[in-house]
Motif scaffolding. Structure first.
Motif, mmCIF file in Angstrom:
data_model
loop_
_atom_site.group_PDB
_atom_site.id
_atom_site.type_symbol
_atom_site.label_atom_id
_atom_site.label_comp_id
_atom_site.label_asym_id
_atom_site.label_seq_id
_atom_site.Cartn_x
_atom_site.Cartn_y
_atom_site.Cartn_z
ATOM 1 N N LEU A 21 0.846 -1.200 0.000
ATOM 2 C CA LEU A 21 0.000 0.000 0.000
ATOM 3 C C LEU A 21 0.880 1.249 0.000
ATOM 4 O O LEU A 21 1.666 1.467 0.922
ATOM 5 N N PHE A 22 0.731 2.057 -1.058
ATOM 6 C CA PHE A 22 1.498 3.299 -1.129
ATOM 7 C C PHE A 22 0.769 4.414 -0.382
ATOM 8 O O PHE A 22 -0.453 4.353 -0.169
ATOM 9 N N LYS A 23 1.516 5.437 -0.008
ATOM 10 C CA LYS A 23 0.895 6.616 0.606
ATOM 11 C C LYS A 23 -0.114 7.189 -0.384
ATOM 12 O O LYS A 23 0.141 7.199 -1.593
ATOM 13 N N GLY A 55 8.713 2.651 -12.087
ATOM 14 C CA GLY A 55 9.748 3.102 -11.161
ATOM 15 C C GLY A 55 9.190 3.662 -9.859
ATOM 16 O O GLY A 55 9.830 4.514 -9.216
ATOM 17 N N CYS A 56 7.983 3.214 -9.456
ATOM 18 C CA CYS A 56 7.400 3.683 -8.184
ATOM 19 C C CYS A 56 8.326 3.305 -7.029
ATOM 20 O O CYS A 56 8.823 2.183 -6.961
ATOM 21 N N ASP A 57 8.535 4.237 -6.147
ATOM 22 C CA ASP A 57 9.513 4.107 -5.064
ATOM 23 C C ASP A 57 8.948 3.258 -3.919
ATOM 24 O O ASP A 57 7.967 3.650 -3.272
ATOM 25 N N GLY A 93 -4.447 3.226 -8.299
ATOM 26 C CA GLY A 93 -3.730 3.156 -9.569
ATOM 27 C C GLY A 93 -2.494 2.286 -9.528
ATOM 28 O O GLY A 93 -2.022 1.812 -10.555
ATOM 29 N N HIS A 94 -1.936 2.045 -8.337
ATOM 30 C CA HIS A 94 -0.702 1.247 -8.258
ATOM 31 C C HIS A 94 -1.000 -0.227 -8.529
ATOM 32 O O HIS A 94 -2.067 -0.741 -8.180
ATOM 33 N N LYS A 95 -0.016 -0.860 -9.121
ATOM 34 C CA LYS A 95 -0.198 -2.242 -9.537
ATOM 35 C C LYS A 95 1.109 -2.982 -9.300
ATOM 36 O O LYS A 95 2.099 -2.758 -9.999
ATOM 37 N N ILE A 96 1.118 -3.844 -8.288
ATOM 38 C CA ILE A 96 2.351 -4.574 -7.972
ATOM 39 C C ILE A 96 2.319 -5.964 -8.618
ATOM 40 O O ILE A 96 3.202 -6.349 -9.353
ATOM 41 N N LEU A 139 1.581 9.149 -6.502
ATOM 42 C CA LEU A 139 0.914 8.741 -7.740
ATOM 43 C C LEU A 139 1.644 7.612 -8.459
ATOM 44 O O LEU A 139 2.865 7.478 -8.377
ATOM 45 N N HIS A 140 0.847 6.825 -9.183
ATOM 46 C CA HIS A 140 1.374 5.750 -10.021
ATOM 47 C C HIS A 140 1.653 6.334 -11.407
ATOM 48 O O HIS A 140 0.743 6.514 -12.211
ATOM 49 N N LYS A 141 2.905 6.688 -11.666
ATOM 50 C CA LYS A 141 3.272 7.352 -12.919
ATOM 51 C C LYS A 141 4.752 7.133 -13.190
ATOM 52 O O LYS A 141 5.492 6.660 -12.321
ATOM 53 N N TYR A 145 3.005 -1.852 -14.551
ATOM 54 C CA TYR A 145 3.256 -2.239 -13.164
ATOM 55 C C TYR A 145 4.162 -1.194 -12.492
ATOM 56 O O TYR A 145 4.880 -0.457 -13.174
ATOM 57 N N CYS A 146 4.118 -1.181 -11.176
ATOM 58 C CA CYS A 146 4.908 -0.196 -10.424
ATOM 59 C C CYS A 146 6.394 -0.297 -10.749
ATOM 60 O O CYS A 146 7.084 0.722 -10.869
ATOM 61 N N GLU A 147 6.876 -1.527 -10.911
ATOM 62 C CA GLU A 147 8.293 -1.714 -11.227
ATOM 63 C C GLU A 147 8.652 -1.045 -12.547
ATOM 64 O O GLU A 147 9.719 -0.460 -12.692
HETATM 65 ZN ZN LIG Z 1 2.875 2.384 -8.824
#
Ligand SMILES: [Zn+2]
Ligand SMILES: [Zn+2]
Length: 472
Positions: free
Chosen positions: A209-211, A247-249, A330-333, A215-217, A242-244
């Motif tokens: 779960l991201f804060k 480059g989602c932190d 929006g995030h997708k792991i 944003l997922h971008k 996907y988040c990877e």
């Molecule tokens: Zn993401």
């Protein structure tokens, strides 16, 4: 464990008491895995009314005869059209389940009700959160009868109220976990060569779960002109990546005690879903904003977002049973959709196992029994199609929905004993009230639930909803 007697194969459409609607193929596939026996292996024998374009799958789950429909496309309008045809062709359905996947509101600040991926959401009420207008860029939800859906009928309210008790919720949850394991075993045994087994638990590591404001971008350095242009700009490609890939932190992931505890469990234990009962938001687009998600959740007491519930809620007596495949941000792991669809199907079967079958009038039951014996000796001679249509009674959903004024409780009970259940009913639609808030939602406590968990969601007053119309 008590043995459940399978129902006789109905001779006519009015022998079906439960309907199931799925919006996605993945959801439909999973539901088919919890059907104990199919009545249409040799093709459909029940027909449909003129004008009905639905394709139906018939069979039984436990003691109930069920008919399943898959929406031609997602969304509220499609769901409403399918549901309307559903009740025309199968006019004796007591209950229609909308089974599939949804976006969950994680709410890490709620001590006992934290929602994780793969958990189950059961509707207590449905809110059309996007029914309204934008004024100077600010969305104002219309507080009208159209925006505030009528409450469920008495049969469903009683059922949900029962599930909110500790014992019933515990039983429902235990049976759901058991059904899920059986579904997974069945899927493995039926797997065709060249296809992949897709219902395995994706793993706690991919439940992140991201804060809410993260944003997922595409991140700087990816070289995306759109995503780099403004802090809140997101390109189309980034939405589906996907988040990877974006480059989602991972440093922006929220630490959750329940997540840590689940990592210590075996896979079989970790995949056991917790069931949450509460208000579901239904809209025409997919919620993909953590800030907007939390804002609406706090204002309306929402615990999940989806897209079809509002369409069927007004058409048929219904319950939404959905499993959480993402956090509506929006995030997708990992790919949680197939697993969540399987969990929802397992929960639907568990719910039907607890749903009391209503007696049918003796004459009708006797007629059905005789016809069934005939159909068992010669399946092709089953009285269906036009004959069945002509002989179908006029009671049932159609008539129930003609009720427009208040009906006394006593009269309603008498009607229920005589035929089937009541409809959208009894009292005029009440003014909008927040039926269920975060505290009002119900769920079983997870094992080793932490007693104190700091509030970690930063809620802001204004946020743009990054929504696209193509997920659940
Ligand atoms: Zn993401
Ligand atoms: Zn981009």
């Amino acid at each position: 464990m008590a043995t459940v007697t399978a129902p006789s194969r109905p001779s006519r459409r009015d022998g079906f008491d439960i309907g199931i609607i799925c919006a996605l193929q993945e959801e439909y596939d999973a539901v088919c895995l919890v059907i104990d026996e199919f009545w249409d292996e040799d093709g459909d024998v029940y027909g449909r009314v003129i004008g009905d374009k639905n394709y139906y799958t018939t069979g039984c789950i436990g003691k109930h005869n069920v008919v399943v429909a898959l929406l031609p496309e997602m969304g509220k309008a499609n769901a409403a059209a399918v549901a309307a045809n559903f009740r025309s062709s199968y006019s004796h359905l007591e209950l229609v389940l909308l089974v599939g996947v949804c976006g969950g509101v994680p709410s890490p600040s709620r001590r006992d009700n934290e929602i994780m991926l793969g958990d189950v959401i059961i509707s207590k009420s449905v809110v059309q959160y996007d029914f309204g207008r934008k004024y100077n860029g600010v969305f104002v939800r219309k507080d009208t009868l159209e925006g505030n859906l009528d409450r469920a009928n008495k049969n469903i309210r009683s059922l949900i109220r029962n599930f909110e008790t500790e014992r019933s919720l515990e039983l429902l949850q235990t049976q759901t976990a058991r059904n899920l394991t059986q579904l997974q075993a069945k899927a493995k045994s039926k797997k065709r060569r060249g296809t992949r087994y897709k219902y395995a638990y994706p793993g706690t590591d991919s439940d992140r779960l991201f804060k809410p404001d993260y944003l997922h971008k595409h991140r700087p350095g990816h070289g995306c002109n759109v995503c780099d242009s403004k802090p809140d700009a997101i390109c189309h490609e980034a939405h589906s990546a996907y988040c990877e890939e974006n480059g989602c932190d991972q440093g922006r992931v929220i630490s959750r005690n329940v997540h840590t505890e689940k990592q210590q469990l075996s896979e079989e234990q970790a995949q056991e879903p917790v069931i949450h009962i509460g208000a579901i938001a239904s809209g025409d687009s997919v919620m993909k904003s953590g800030l907007e998600r939390d804002k609406i959740s706090q204002e309306e007491g929402i615990i999940a977002f989806e897209m079809e519930g509002a369409g069927i809620w007004e058409e048929v007596p219904s319950i939404i049973i959905k499993s959480v495949c993402d956090y509506a941000d929006g995030h997708k792991i990992g790919n949680w959709k197939d697993f969540a669809a399987a969990v929802a199907a397992a929960a639907a079967k568990a719910l039907l196992g607890r749903y009391i079958k209503t007696d049918r009038p003796l004459e009708e039951a006797a007629q059905q029994s005789v016809s069934t014996k005939v159909s068992e000796t010669n399946a092709t001679s089953t009285p269906v199609g036009e004959d069945a249509r002509q002989s179908m009674p006029t009671e049932g959903l159609d008539k129930q929905h003609e009720v427009t004024g208040p009906v006394s409780e006593e009269a309603s009970q008498q009607d229920t004993q005589a035929k089937v259940m009541d409809a959208k009913e009894h009292s005029p639609p009440p003014p909008y009230t927040k039926v269920c808030d975060s505290q009002g939602s119900n769920s079983r406590k997870r094992p080793h639930q932490p007693d104190d968990q700091p509030k970690k969601v930063a809620v802001r007053s204004a946020a743009s909803a990054n929504t696209t119309p193509d997920v659940y």
